[in-house]
Design a protein around this motif. Structure first.
Motif, short mmCIF file in Angstrom:
data_model
loop_
_atom_site.label_atom_id
_atom_site.label_comp_id
_atom_site.label_asym_id
_atom_site.label_seq_id
_atom_site.Cartn_x
_atom_site.Cartn_y
_atom_site.Cartn_z
N SER A 15 0.81 -1.20 0.00
CA SER A 15 0.00 0.00 0.00
C SER A 15 0.84 1.25 0.00
O SER A 15 0.34 2.35 -0.17
CB SER A 15 -0.93 0.00 1.22
N TYR A 159 -0.79 -3.78 -6.25
CA TYR A 159 -0.18 -3.69 -4.93
C TYR A 159 0.84 -4.78 -4.61
O TYR A 159 1.63 -4.62 -3.69
CB TYR A 159 -1.26 -3.72 -3.84
N ARG A 218 -6.21 -1.03 3.91
CA ARG A 218 -6.50 -2.30 3.27
C ARG A 218 -5.92 -3.44 4.09
O ARG A 218 -4.92 -3.27 4.77
CB ARG A 218 -5.90 -2.34 1.86
N PHE A 220 -3.64 -6.56 4.80
CA PHE A 220 -2.27 -6.77 4.34
C PHE A 220 -1.88 -8.23 4.59
O PHE A 220 -1.91 -8.70 5.73
CB PHE A 220 -1.31 -5.85 5.08
N THR A 241 -2.39 -6.91 -0.89
CA THR A 241 -3.65 -6.61 -0.23
C THR A 241 -4.66 -7.73 -0.45
O THR A 241 -5.78 -7.64 0.04
CB THR A 241 -4.23 -5.29 -0.77
#
Length: 260
Positions: A15, A159, A218, A220, A241
């Motif tokens: 992120s 990501y 978000r 992880f 994510t």
């Protein structure tokens, strides 16, 4: 004697901005002070001994009582000399060259990220920079025969970030690579259990860490692998994510191991 276990490097945070190097922690260890004191004592005594010997007349060595020990006694004829080992037979030949060429290539469409040096090499100071105690980690790894680190990192999708480090130790240093890998695995046992064995490796393991959830962020997910072959320790970090599969991290570890 090693001290116990700060955390190993977490996977890069997907992120974060792609070119921002996220903070990571790795295991650091130090030698016992009594061992250092013993080494200093040996050095001091040796220096005094050299001073005394310098003032004495040289003493002739006795003749050898077993002459002709060289083997073979005469050079072998050209056609009888053994052929040098191939890279398949001598793993050292493969890892003596440019270690970066043994890193897994970036998958199609992947983008480089600036969390490792542009040229793919990390010196010891850079490698330990984000340990819990960089100076202790520096001393320990140097004493363990640290030689060099080849690194690669890439981003796939929006990501997901993958990083691979090949940490090489001097061939004459003993079990530096094996011990470094074992240190990381020992810590991971406390974090996520015993992990999953890596096919083709004696004691390599992969790990899927529990998801990290924080309000406003978000989810992880992280996966890691720690293993070694010969004088090279392999560490792999994947962060995303979205959930990372066991198949994905196992495939990365197995394919990287095969290249060594």
């Amino acid at each position: 004697m090693p001290v116990s276990a700060p955390a190993p490097a977490p996977a890069p945070d997907p992120s974060a901005a792609p070119d921002e190097a996220p903070k990571r922690r790795r295991t650091g260890r130090t030698l016992a002070l009594i061992a250092v004191a013993a080494v200093l004592g040996v050095v001091g005594g040796t220096a005094v001994g050299y001073g005394i010997q310098a003032d004495r007349e040289p003493t002739a060595l006795p003749p050898l009582n077993q002459p002709g020990l060289a083997h073979p006694a005469k050079p072998l004829p050209e056609g009888q000399k053994p052929a040098p080992l191939s890279a398949a037979e001598d793993r050292g030949l493969r890892t003596e060259g440019d270690l970066r060429t043994l890193l897994l290539p970036k998958p199609p469409g992947a983008k480089k990220v600036g969390i490792v040096p542009e040229d793919g090499w990390q010196g010891l100071a850079a490698y330990v920079d984000d340990y819990d105690n960089p100076s202790e980690a520096f001393e320990y790894l140097l004493d363990s025969g640290f030689r060099r680190v080849a690194s690669s990192a890439w981003r796939t999708g929006e990501y997901k970030i993958t990083q691979i480090n090949l940490v090489q130790f001097r061939a004459d240093s003993g079990q530096g690579a094996a011990e470094h890998a074992e240190d990381q695995r020992r810590f991971m046992e406390d974090e996520s259990g015993y992990g999953t064995p890596v096919k083709g490796s004696r004691d390599g393991r992969t790990y899927l860490l529990p998801v990290e959830r924080k309000a406003g962020y978000r989810d992880f997910y992280q996966a890691r692998a720690y293993l070694h072959r010969g004088d090279v320790m392999i560490e792999i970090f994947v962060g995303d994510t979205r959930k990372i599969s066991q198949e994905e991290i196992s495939s990365l570890a197995e394919r990287q191991l095969e290249r060594l």
